[in-house]
Design a protein around this motif. Structure first.
Motif, PDB file in Angstrom:
ATOM      1  N   SER A 285       0.824  -1.208   0.000  1.00 17.30           N
ATOM      2  CA  SER A 285       0.000   0.000   0.000  1.00 17.30           C
ATOM      3  C   SER A 285       0.860   1.261   0.000  1.00 17.30           C
ATOM      4  N   ILE A 286       1.925   1.255   0.799  1.00 15.91           N
ATOM      5  CA  ILE A 286       2.832   2.409   0.828  1.00 15.91           C
ATOM      6  C   ILE A 286       3.552   2.545  -0.509  1.00 15.91           C
ATOM      7  N   ALA A 287       4.063   1.430  -1.030  1.00 18.51           N
ATOM      8  CA  ALA A 287       4.814   1.469  -2.290  1.00 18.51           C
ATOM      9  C   ALA A 287       3.963   1.950  -3.452  1.00 18.51           C
ATOM     10  N   MET A 288       2.668   1.595  -3.457  1.00 18.28           N
ATOM     11  CA  MET A 288       1.785   1.947  -4.566  1.00 18.28           C
ATOM     12  C   MET A 288       0.933   3.179  -4.274  1.00 18.28           C
ATOM     13  N   GLY A 289       1.182   3.852  -3.182  1.00 21.91           N
ATOM     14  CA  GLY A 289       0.429   5.062  -2.879  1.00 21.91           C
ATOM     15  C   GLY A 289      -1.056   4.839  -2.725  1.00 21.91           C
ATOM     16  N   GLY A 290      -1.456   3.647  -2.261  1.00 23.06           N
ATOM     17  CA  GLY A 290      -2.871   3.335  -2.091  1.00 23.06           C
ATOM     18  C   GLY A 290      -3.552   2.843  -3.343  1.00 23.06           C
ATOM     19  N   ASN A 292      -3.183   0.163  -4.791  1.00 23.81           N
ATOM     20  CA  ASN A 292      -3.468  -1.269  -4.694  1.00 23.81           C
ATOM     21  C   ASN A 292      -4.942  -1.518  -4.352  1.00 23.81           C
ATOM     22  N   TYR A 293      -5.612  -0.520  -3.757  1.00 23.21           N
ATOM     23  CA  TYR A 293      -7.056  -0.601  -3.523  1.00 23.21           C
ATOM     24  C   TYR A 293      -7.780   0.091  -4.676  1.00 23.21           C
ATOM     25  N   GLN A 294      -7.563  -0.405  -5.880  1.00 20.91           N
ATOM     26  CA  GLN A 294      -8.058   0.269  -7.073  1.00 20.91           C
ATOM     27  C   GLN A 294      -9.584   0.245  -7.158  1.00 20.91           C
ATOM     28  N   ILE A 295     -10.180  -0.860  -6.772  1.00 13.87           N
ATOM     29  CA  ILE A 295     -11.642  -0.951  -6.831  1.00 13.87           C
ATOM     30  C   ILE A 295     -12.274   0.082  -5.909  1.00 13.87           C
ATOM     31  N   GLU A 296     -11.805   0.126  -4.679  1.00 15.32           N
ATOM     32  CA  GLU A 296     -12.340   1.085  -3.717  1.00 15.32           C
ATOM     33  C   GLU A 296     -12.074   2.519  -4.154  1.00 15.32           C
ATOM     34  N   HIS A 297     -10.894   2.751  -4.727  1.00 18.01           N
ATOM     35  CA  HIS A 297     -10.565   4.096  -5.201  1.00 18.01           C
ATOM     36  C   HIS A 297     -11.505   4.530  -6.319  1.00 18.01           C
ATOM     37  N   HIS A 298     -11.858   3.622  -7.215  1.00 18.50           N
ATOM     38  CA  HIS A 298     -12.756   3.984  -8.309  1.00 18.50           C
ATOM     39  C   HIS A 298     -14.181   4.199  -7.833  1.00 18.50           C
ATOM     40  N   LEU A 299     -14.586   3.467  -6.817  1.00 17.78           N
ATOM     41  CA  LEU A 299     -15.935   3.651  -6.290  1.00 17.78           C
ATOM     42  C   LEU A 299     -16.043   4.917  -5.442  1.00 17.78           C
ATOM     43  N   PHE A 300     -14.975   5.225  -4.696  1.00 25.63           N
ATOM     44  CA  PHE A 300     -14.962   6.382  -3.805  1.00 25.63           C
ATOM     45  C   PHE A 300     -13.688   7.198  -4.056  1.00 25.63           C
ATOM     46  N   PRO A 301     -13.599   7.879  -5.202  1.00 28.14           N
ATOM     47  CA  PRO A 301     -12.348   8.556  -5.557  1.00 28.14           C
ATOM     48  C   PRO A 301     -11.947   9.683  -4.617  1.00 28.14           C
ATOM     49  N   SER A 302     -12.890  10.236  -3.848  1.00 22.44           N
ATOM     50  CA  SER A 302     -12.538  11.335  -2.953  1.00 22.44           C
ATOM     51  C   SER A 302     -12.291  10.882  -1.517  1.00 22.44           C
ATOM     52  N   ILE A 303     -12.290   9.586  -1.278  1.00 22.19           N
ATOM     53  CA  ILE A 303     -12.056   9.100   0.074  1.00 22.19           C
ATOM     54  C   ILE A 303     -10.572   9.209   0.404  1.00 22.19           C
ATOM     55  N   ALA A 304     -10.241   9.542   1.659  1.00 19.30           N
ATOM     56  CA  ALA A 304      -8.843   9.675   2.057  1.00 19.30           C
ATOM     57  C   ALA A 304      -8.124   8.337   1.932  1.00 19.30           C
ATOM     58  N   ARG A 305      -6.875   8.377   1.516  1.00 24.76           N
ATOM     59  CA  ARG A 305      -6.106   7.156   1.268  1.00 24.76           C
ATOM     60  C   ARG A 305      -6.107   6.182   2.453  1.00 24.76           C
TER      61      ARG A 305
END
Length: 364
Positions: A285-290, A292-305
């Motif tokens: 998660s640290i290496a990829m800047g978060g 790695n949670y790509q699904i969650e990021h696409h569903l909630f793009p404004s959520i804090a890392r």
């Protein structure tokens, strides 16, 4: 199907349209909000932003102290890692993850991207927003239009010179070596963007920031080092930066199902079916800047890392309840899928990762 890579051939047919196609996602979003996971994490991000400036200052001091030495190659590689981590902060700001104020987020992203990393904030944000709206959708997602690669069967079957045709047939094998040039490409895309005639918000601020950032790093290298060492360090820094950026973004969608331009999917399906999560815990998660949670990021793009890992079990459970495949794998398996997909698409435009509609029709 959490924990299992999913190919499009196993995807279910699109769900029938309902009177309220977003109701399923709305229930998930309400659950996330009720748990307080949409709140800002100011302490986390301020420590990251201040830490980034301090780390950069420390790197400059160490670089100058080391002097004219080939050991500076190590410092050049370290700088590439630092700049990639800082670029992840620009990504978060562009998605409104850091502050409630859109203006504050824009300015942080502008300063981080243009002044610290040397990439045009406006160019990247416009491109990335179009990607989020229609990930892996042919004709809509700009991330499918990479000139040096054929990411779709349509691109692979265009007439090409014989030498280029051979390269496309084996494009998966040179994808990662090609990322050695990604750093240079990102800088050049920023320059081209701000020099274009299209309407650009805060153009002159971007021009000013890039005019400061882009010459400063080579000037520092040539001031401290002899010309040969300076060129070697500059080349290595750009190469490592490009590989790190490419290795972080490639697993997100490459090799996942392509969506036909004619296919209509609801928001939940549109984001989940074409995204891939990467297992590996805090280190990944640290290496990829978060990312790695790509699904969650696409569903909630404004959520804090920091909240991405907290909502991951909720999203996986919700997808299981809705019968939507949820793809999660380890990093090396993801890379193998990326290489395999690119090589398969390159060979006469064949593509095993079909959109759900095509998979359904072929099954019939």
């Amino acid at each position: 199907m959490a924990g299992t890579p999913t190919s499009a051939s196993t995807l279910p047919p699109p769900r029938a349209a309902s009177a309220n196609p977003t109701s399923s996602f709305t229930a998930l979003a309400r659950q996330v909000t009720d748990l307080g996971l949409m709140r800002r994490r100011y302490g986390y991000y301020w420590s990251k932003l201040v830490g980034a400036v301090l780390v950069l200052a420390g790197w400059v001091a160490a670089f100058i102290w080391t002097g004219d030495s080939w050991w500076q190659l190590a410092w050049a590689a370290v700088l590439a890692v630092i700049l990639t981590q800082i670029a992840f902060l620009g990504h978060d700001a562009a998605h409104r993850q850091i502050f409630k104020s859109g203006r504050w987020n824009d300015w942080v992203s502008l300063i981080v991207a243009d002044l610290l990393v040397g990439i045009s904030h406006g160019w990247w944000r416009g491109k990335h927003n179009r990607h989020h709206a229609n990930p892996n959708k042919e004709g809509y997602d700009p991330d499918l239009a990479i000139g040096a690669l054929a990411l779709t069967p349509e691109a692979a079957t265009r007439p090409r010179p014989r030498a280029v045709r051979w390269l496309l047939d084996h494009q998966g094998w040179y994808f990662f070596p090609l990322t050695l040039l990604e750093g240079l490409s990102l800088h050049w895309s920023g320059i081209r963007r701000v020099a274009s005639r299209e309407k650009i918000e805060r153009r002159w601020m971007e021009v000013a920031f890039l005019a400061v950032r882009l010459p400063v790093l080579p000037a520092l290298f040539f001031w401290v080092l002899s010309p040969g060492k300076a060129l070697a360090c500059l080349a290595l820094q750009l190469a490592v930066f490009g590989v790190y950026m490419g290795a972080s973004f490639a697993p997100n969608h490459i090799g996942m199902p392509l969506v036909s331009a004619r296919l209509k999917l609801d928001f939940l399906q549109r984001q989940v079916l074409v995204s891939r999560n990467i297992r590996g815990g805090p280190a990944v998660s640290i290496a990829m800047g978060g990312l790695n949670y790509q699904i969650e990021h696409h569903l909630f793009p404004s959520i804090a890392r920091p909240h991405l890992r907290k909502i991951q079990p909720l999203v996986a459970a919700h997808c299981a309840a809705e019968g939507i495949p949820y793809t999660q794998t380890d990093l090396w398996t993801a890379y193998r899928q990326v290489v395999g997909h690119l090589n398969t698409v390159g060979v006469r435009g064949s593509d095993p990762f079909l959109c759900p509609l095509v998979a359904q029709r072929r099954a019939l």
